[in-house]
Write a protein that holds these residues in place. Structure first.
Motif, mmCIF file in Angstrom:
data_model
loop_
_atom_site.group_PDB
_atom_site.id
_atom_site.type_symbol
_atom_site.label_atom_id
_atom_site.label_comp_id
_atom_site.label_asym_id
_atom_site.label_seq_id
_atom_site.Cartn_x
_atom_site.Cartn_y
_atom_site.Cartn_z
ATOM 1 N N GLY A 1 19.070 -28.307 -29.196
ATOM 2 C CA GLY A 1 18.936 -28.652 -30.270
ATOM 3 C C GLY A 1 17.940 -29.825 -30.309
ATOM 4 N N THR A 2 17.261 -30.191 -31.630
ATOM 5 C CA THR A 2 16.413 -31.243 -31.779
ATOM 6 C C THR A 2 16.800 -31.966 -33.165
ATOM 7 O OG1 THR A 2 14.688 -30.076 -32.835
ATOM 8 C CG2 THR A 2 14.365 -30.525 -30.866
ATOM 9 N N PHE A 3 16.650 -33.236 -33.438
ATOM 10 C CA PHE A 3 17.033 -34.008 -34.453
ATOM 11 C C PHE A 3 16.216 -35.241 -34.799
ATOM 12 C CE2 PHE A 3 18.974 -36.133 -30.768
ATOM 13 C CZ PHE A 3 18.799 -37.256 -31.121
ATOM 14 N N GLU A 4 16.554 -35.727 -36.172
ATOM 15 C CA GLU A 4 15.615 -36.981 -36.362
ATOM 16 C C GLU A 4 16.579 -37.907 -36.263
ATOM 17 O OE1 GLU A 4 12.388 -37.141 -37.390
ATOM 18 O OE2 GLU A 4 11.896 -35.093 -37.835
ATOM 19 N N ASP A 5 15.858 -39.310 -35.741
ATOM 20 C CA ASP A 5 16.758 -40.441 -35.421
ATOM 21 C C ASP A 5 16.049 -41.465 -36.170
ATOM 22 O OD1 ASP A 5 18.647 -41.947 -34.443
ATOM 23 O OD2 ASP A 5 17.724 -42.473 -32.578
ATOM 24 N N ARG A 6 16.086 -41.628 -37.576
ATOM 25 C CA ARG A 6 15.094 -42.574 -38.257
ATOM 26 C C ARG A 6 15.963 -43.906 -38.069
ATOM 27 N NH1 ARG A 6 11.644 -39.441 -41.065
ATOM 28 N NH2 ARG A 6 12.207 -37.494 -41.452
ATOM 29 N N GLY A 7 17.281 -43.949 -37.857
ATOM 30 C CA GLY A 7 17.718 -45.318 -37.820
ATOM 31 C C GLY A 7 17.765 -45.762 -36.109
ATOM 32 N N GLN A 8 17.244 -45.086 -35.198
ATOM 33 C CA GLN A 8 17.369 -45.370 -33.968
ATOM 34 C C GLN A 8 18.686 -45.571 -33.617
ATOM 35 O OE1 GLN A 8 14.118 -45.853 -32.010
ATOM 36 N NE2 GLN A 8 13.749 -44.654 -33.838
ATOM 37 N N LEU A 9 19.581 -44.873 -34.037
ATOM 38 C CA LEU A 9 21.019 -45.016 -33.797
ATOM 39 C C LEU A 9 21.448 -44.077 -32.251
ATOM 40 C CD1 LEU A 9 23.784 -45.978 -34.452
ATOM 41 C CD2 LEU A 9 24.308 -43.753 -35.554
ATOM 42 N N LEU A 10 20.503 -43.098 -32.008
ATOM 43 C CA LEU A 10 20.995 -42.120 -30.869
ATOM 44 C C LEU A 10 20.002 -42.412 -29.799
ATOM 45 C CD1 LEU A 10 22.304 -39.299 -33.130
ATOM 46 C CD2 LEU A 10 23.604 -40.859 -32.016
ATOM 47 N N GLY A 11 18.761 -42.715 -30.027
ATOM 48 C CA GLY A 11 17.864 -42.833 -29.010
ATOM 49 C C GLY A 11 17.091 -41.372 -28.993
ATOM 50 N N ASP A 12 16.546 -41.220 -27.789
ATOM 51 C CA ASP A 12 15.681 -39.942 -27.381
ATOM 52 C C ASP A 12 16.640 -38.729 -26.921
ATOM 53 O OD1 ASP A 12 13.124 -41.834 -27.847
ATOM 54 O OD2 ASP A 12 13.779 -42.592 -25.906
ATOM 55 N N VAL A 13 17.589 -38.994 -26.094
ATOM 56 C CA VAL A 13 18.384 -37.945 -25.413
ATOM 57 C C VAL A 13 19.769 -38.005 -25.977
ATOM 58 C CG1 VAL A 13 18.721 -36.474 -23.695
ATOM 59 C CG2 VAL A 13 16.683 -37.605 -23.859
ATOM 60 N N VAL A 14 20.655 -37.183 -26.504
ATOM 61 C CA VAL A 14 21.970 -37.262 -26.572
ATOM 62 C C VAL A 14 22.739 -36.045 -25.980
ATOM 63 C CG1 VAL A 14 23.964 -36.891 -28.374
ATOM 64 C CG2 VAL A 14 21.790 -38.257 -29.125
ATOM 65 N N MET A 15 23.764 -36.569 -24.948
ATOM 66 C CA MET A 15 24.364 -35.696 -24.202
ATOM 67 C C MET A 15 26.001 -35.747 -24.378
ATOM 68 S SD MET A 15 23.350 -37.641 -20.611
ATOM 69 C CE MET A 15 21.515 -37.735 -20.926
ATOM 70 N N PRO A 16 26.576 -34.961 -23.798
ATOM 71 C CA PRO A 16 28.309 -35.439 -23.813
ATOM 72 C C PRO A 16 28.356 -36.629 -23.057
ATOM 73 C CG PRO A 16 27.606 -33.200 -23.241
ATOM 74 C CD PRO A 16 26.353 -33.705 -23.211
ATOM 75 N N GLU A 17 29.355 -37.319 -23.805
ATOM 76 C CA GLU A 17 29.612 -38.561 -23.318
ATOM 77 C C GLU A 17 30.034 -38.633 -21.760
ATOM 78 O OE1 GLU A 17 32.898 -42.135 -24.428
ATOM 79 O OE2 GLU A 17 33.365 -40.105 -25.052
ATOM 80 N N ALA A 18 30.697 -37.624 -21.253
ATOM 81 C CA ALA A 18 31.413 -37.391 -19.862
ATOM 82 C C ALA A 18 30.060 -37.209 -18.991
ATOM 83 C CB ALA A 18 32.117 -36.260 -19.577
ATOM 84 N N THR A 19 28.866 -36.856 -19.382
ATOM 85 C CA THR A 19 27.784 -36.453 -18.492
ATOM 86 C C THR A 19 27.096 -37.680 -18.483
ATOM 87 O OG1 THR A 19 27.512 -34.278 -19.438
ATOM 88 C CG2 THR A 19 25.790 -35.377 -18.365
#
Length: 848
Positions: free
Chosen positions: A641-659
């Motif tokens: 999936g792709t998402f907008e991160d206007r608040g720079q909260l999540l960065g460039d890539v989001v993955m499962p926490e365990a990964t």
């Protein structure tokens, strides 16, 4: 002519003093900056040298960062055994350094910096490699700890007391057995430091069997380079092996890179102050040349050449420049400790040491101050050479009428255009940070100068506009003041332009920070749906907080937000980790292609990407993105999936926490987000969280979303206030410029003031006239500054719009700047107004 120039300086002592002051204050901040940064650099070089004693070789992991980095790269502890077995090694020590922890005393109060600086954790080792000095001793067992002396003194902790230390897990108790200093200082860069035995450090950092460095001492007869070669052959290419000398040079280089930003910031403020001083100097010499028209005309009559007149004016400027620069250097040396104290308020402290005054500092201070003064006097000096001998025959004031030539107007407009073009190029050309900032800074200076050159065209309309409210309360005195401002538009504009520069930058800073606040607040409120945030910016966040909080009766969900760094295509990028099961209950993602269901279904080899980052790399659903972790191993993830991160909260890539934890080694948590169950009351849940944290995680406390936003904004405000304090120097110089202009104007209009008194004007009305001129000039400068600041803010906000930045003009602050401009005019007019009101009528009528 030389004697005439010297006599002119001494006879006009007040004008000379104010002009000198403009040079002194501008040079002082520049000199103080160099003294401060050179002192800090030498202080840390001494500390680095202390830490390198007995170290012939140091082995670190690849991509090892500084101690203040969020993510610490490590290597297997077995590396130390490899180094120990190398022929020629006399002794080795394995260490884990750089983890930021929280220490609390028996009352649950934090032991360490209260200004956001970290408390760094070091592991103890052999005495020959120990860089610390102790009152007491170093820890020897798992239940002992040593603490930096300053942190212990501030918290009232003594040897024998018990404290608790919190790392990535629950806090554990330790007995204080020593108070530490490093190289004679009790705090380094504002940070505190603690020491535990290595296994305890590894446990607190959740890095069992991992270390950050190995130090080795060579046997007699083995050189550092030879030992380096042998160690490198034994350890392979997965680590970096440096000689002791190379390691010290590397650490000094990293410090220089950090100090570079501090130096550039302070120098920018110093150059701004010097630019304001140039406006003041130019205006002062312009006025004095006009006042000395008869004098120069008489000199031409008795045979003085144009060159001699030019020489007289330039000599005055040269003397003011040299003397002002020398005094500015002395003031700068005295200013350096004050700048150091200002940095201390932001948490950056250094050891007490003698100030470093390098020859470079002396040369730059003298050259800049003198050159700025000479350049500012060139135009008035050339104007003096054009005074004809017949001017000596004229009576009274001989100021020429202000005319705007088409060629001059075109040139001044071109200056503004060049400034705007350079700023736009720096913002939108996609250049690297250094060149972009250089273009932006040069463009801003040129734009300010251009607006200053064009400002005489605005004097008439603005003076009449500002004169109306004054006339409503001040009557005829206010109307005369308005007329005086218009009568010499160049003079009024030059004085206002000096104030405009400082106010423009203050306004821009306020607009930019207000935009950041609005952007961050809006993005955070939109992205985070959790009612509470648990966050510690100065230490490791325990990853078990989420699991413990989720068991509370009033909590619907608790999720950790991890942040780390990976590499892709040779570039660093921000990566985030979320628990797919609970994240949708605490975070609302703005999906471009995907949904919360996609997030919940993420597997260990899946990820979602920020839309802009994905488009730049032509990545879409089903694509494979290859990232490198800190150990330079490739990790392949499938895009879901792709998402907008206007608040720079999540960065460039989001993955499962365990990964992120297991495959990228990110053990630390940025924050824990807690959502309240539908049937629970937020106040009750807060009480539950308070009890949990006080028991197991004593350094933490829950914050509501608004409290979290306010705390982050508060840190930005601290930096903003320091910036305001530095820019205040340029505003002060501008105010002295107003005083200087008014004082010279009063002298110039002595006869006019006498006539006003003769026809019935009171002393109070004379003071009102001078105050009115000052207020009109100051408000004009403040108004132009606000307008230019808004232009700067609008320009800078455009390229940041894609990142979620919102242009938010703080209208109240802009209004306050205008009011302060008016008050500044009142203050600046006090002495000139008093002098004007005391003019003797009979003497004034005979004044030439």
């Amino acid at each position: 002519m030389n004697r005439l120039a010297l006599r002119g300086l001494f006879e006009r002592r007040a004008r000379t003093a104010f002009t000198l002051l403009a040079v002194v204050l501008g040079v002082a901040l520049i000199a103080g900056t160099f003294v401060l940064t050179d002192t800090i650099s030498r202080s840390f070089d001494q500390l680095v040298a202390t830490s390198g004693e007995n170290v012939d070789v140091r082995v670190v992991s690849r991509d090892a960062g500084a101690a203040f980095d969020d993510h610490i790269t490590t290597m297997p502890a077995a590396v130390e055994r490899q180094v120990r077995g190398v022929d020629g090694v006399a002794a080795t020590a394995a260490a884990y350094t750089g983890a930021a922890v929280t220490v609390v005393d028996a009352r649950g109060e934090r032991v360490g910096p209260s200004n956001g600086a970290p408390t760094l954790l070091f592991s103890g080792g052999p005495a020959r490699f120990d860089v610390f000095d102790y009152t007491g001793r170093a820890p020897r067992t798992a239940g002992e700890i040593s603490i930096s002396a300053k942190a212990a003194d501030d918290a009232g902790v003594q040897i024998g007391d018990r404290v608790r230390v919190q790392g990535t897990g629950e806090a554990r108790p330790y007995e204080v057995v020593g108070l530490m200093t490093f190289g004679g200082t009790r705090s380094v860069g504002g940070a505190a430091f603690t020491m535990l035995v290595l296994p305890e450090v590894q446990r607190l950092a959740d890095a069992p069997g991992r270390i950050t460095e190995v130090t080795a001492q060579a046997q007699d007869g083995v050189s550092q380079t030879e030992l380096q070669r042998r160690v490198r052959a034994a350890t392979g290419g997965d680590v970096v092996v440096r000689t002791g000398e190379e390691d010290q040079a590397k650490q000094s280089q990293e410090l220089s890179a950090i100090l570079q930003y501090l130096t550039l910031g302070l120098l920018a403020c110093g150059l701004i102050a010097l630019l304001v001083g140039c406006f003041v100097i130019f205006n002062t010499f312009t006025i004095t040349v006009a006042q000395r028209t008869r004098e120069f005309g008489m000199l031409r009559t008795i045979g003085a050449s144009r060159r001699q007149v030019l020489q007289a004016v330039v000599l005055e400027a040269l003397l003011i420049g040299v003397v002002g620069s020398a005094l500015g250097l002395l003031v700068g040396i005295a200013l350096a400790p004050a700048l150091q104290g200002m940095l201390g308020l932001l948490g950056f402290e250094i050891q007490d040491t003698s100030l470093v005054v390098a020859s470079r500092t002396v040369l730059v201070a003298l050259a800049l101050g003198t050159a700025a003064t000479l350049l500012s006097s060139v135009a008035p000096a050339l104007r003096a050479t054009r005074i004809a001998p017949m001017e000596a025959m004229r009576e009274g004031e001989t100021r020429p009428p202000h005319r705007v030539r088409r060629r001059t107007l075109t040139l001044e407009t071109g200056v503004v255009g060049v400034g705007l073009a350079l700023m736009i190029l720096g913002l939108f050309a996609g250049l690297d940070t250094g060149p972009a900032l250089s273009l932006l800074g040069v463009g801003a200076v040129i734009l300010l100068v251009g607006v200053g050159l064009l400002s005489p065209l605005l004097v008439g309309p603005l003076a009449r506009l500002l004169g109306r409210p004054l006339a409503a309360t001040g009557g005829v005195a206010a109307r005369i003041a308005s007329g005086n401002a218009v009568r010499a538009p160049g003079r009024t504009a030059g004085t206002a332009a000096a104030l405009m520069v400082g106010v423009a930058l203050v306004a821009f800073a306020a607009i930019f920070v207000n935009g950041f606040k609005a952007s961050f607040s809006g993005a955070f409120e939109k992205a985070v749906t959790a009612e509470f945030v648990v966050f510690d910016p100065s230490a490791l966040m325990p990853e078990t907080v989420a699991a413990a909080a989720s068991k509370l009766p009033g909590v619907a969900a608790a999720a950790n937000l991890r942040h780390g760094t990976a590499r892709s295509g040779g570039e660093d990028l921000d990566v985030a980790g979320l628990d797919p099961r609970t994240a949708p209950q605490v975070i609302q993602i703005e999906w471009d292609d995907g949904s919360d269901a996609v997030l919940r279904a993420l597997g260990p080899a899946d990820a979602v990407l920020e839309t802009g980052w994905a488009k730049e790399r032509s990545l879409g659903l089903g694509s494979t993105v290859v990232l490198q972790n800190a150990e330079r191993r490739s990790v392949r993830l499938t895009v879901r999936g792709t998402f907008e991160d206007r608040g720079q909260l999540l960065g460039d890539v989001v993955m499962p926490e365990a990964t992120l934890r297991e495959r990228f080694g990110v053990r630390t948590v940025l924050a824990t987000l807690v959502a309240v169950a539908g049937s629970a009351q937020p106040d009750d849940v807060r009480d539950e969280l308070d009890g949990l944290l006080a028991r197991d995680f004593p350094a933490l406390e829950p914050q509501t979303r608004q409290e979290f936003i306010d705390s982050q904004v508060g840190q930005i405000n601290q930096i903003l206030y320091v910036f305001y304090a530095l820019l205040a120097l340029s505003v002060i110089i501008a105010l002295f410029g107003i005083v200087n202009t008014l004082a010279l104007s009063v002298f110039e209009r002595t006869r006019e003031l006498g006539l006003l008194r003769a026809v019935g004007a009171t002393r109070r009305q004379i003071r009102q006239i001078v105050r009115g001129e000052a207020i009109i000039t100051a408000v004009m400068g403040a108004g132009l500054g606000v307008a230019v600041g808004v232009v700067f803010g609008a320009l800078v906000s455009r390229p940041l719009g894609d990142e979620g930045f919102v242009l938010a003009i703080p209208y109240v602050t802009m209004g306050v700047l205008l009011v302060l401009g008016a008050l500044a005019g009142v203050v600046a007019a006090v002495i000139p107004a008093r002098r004007a009101s005391r003019v003797d009528v009979l003497e004034a009528l005979t004044h030439q």
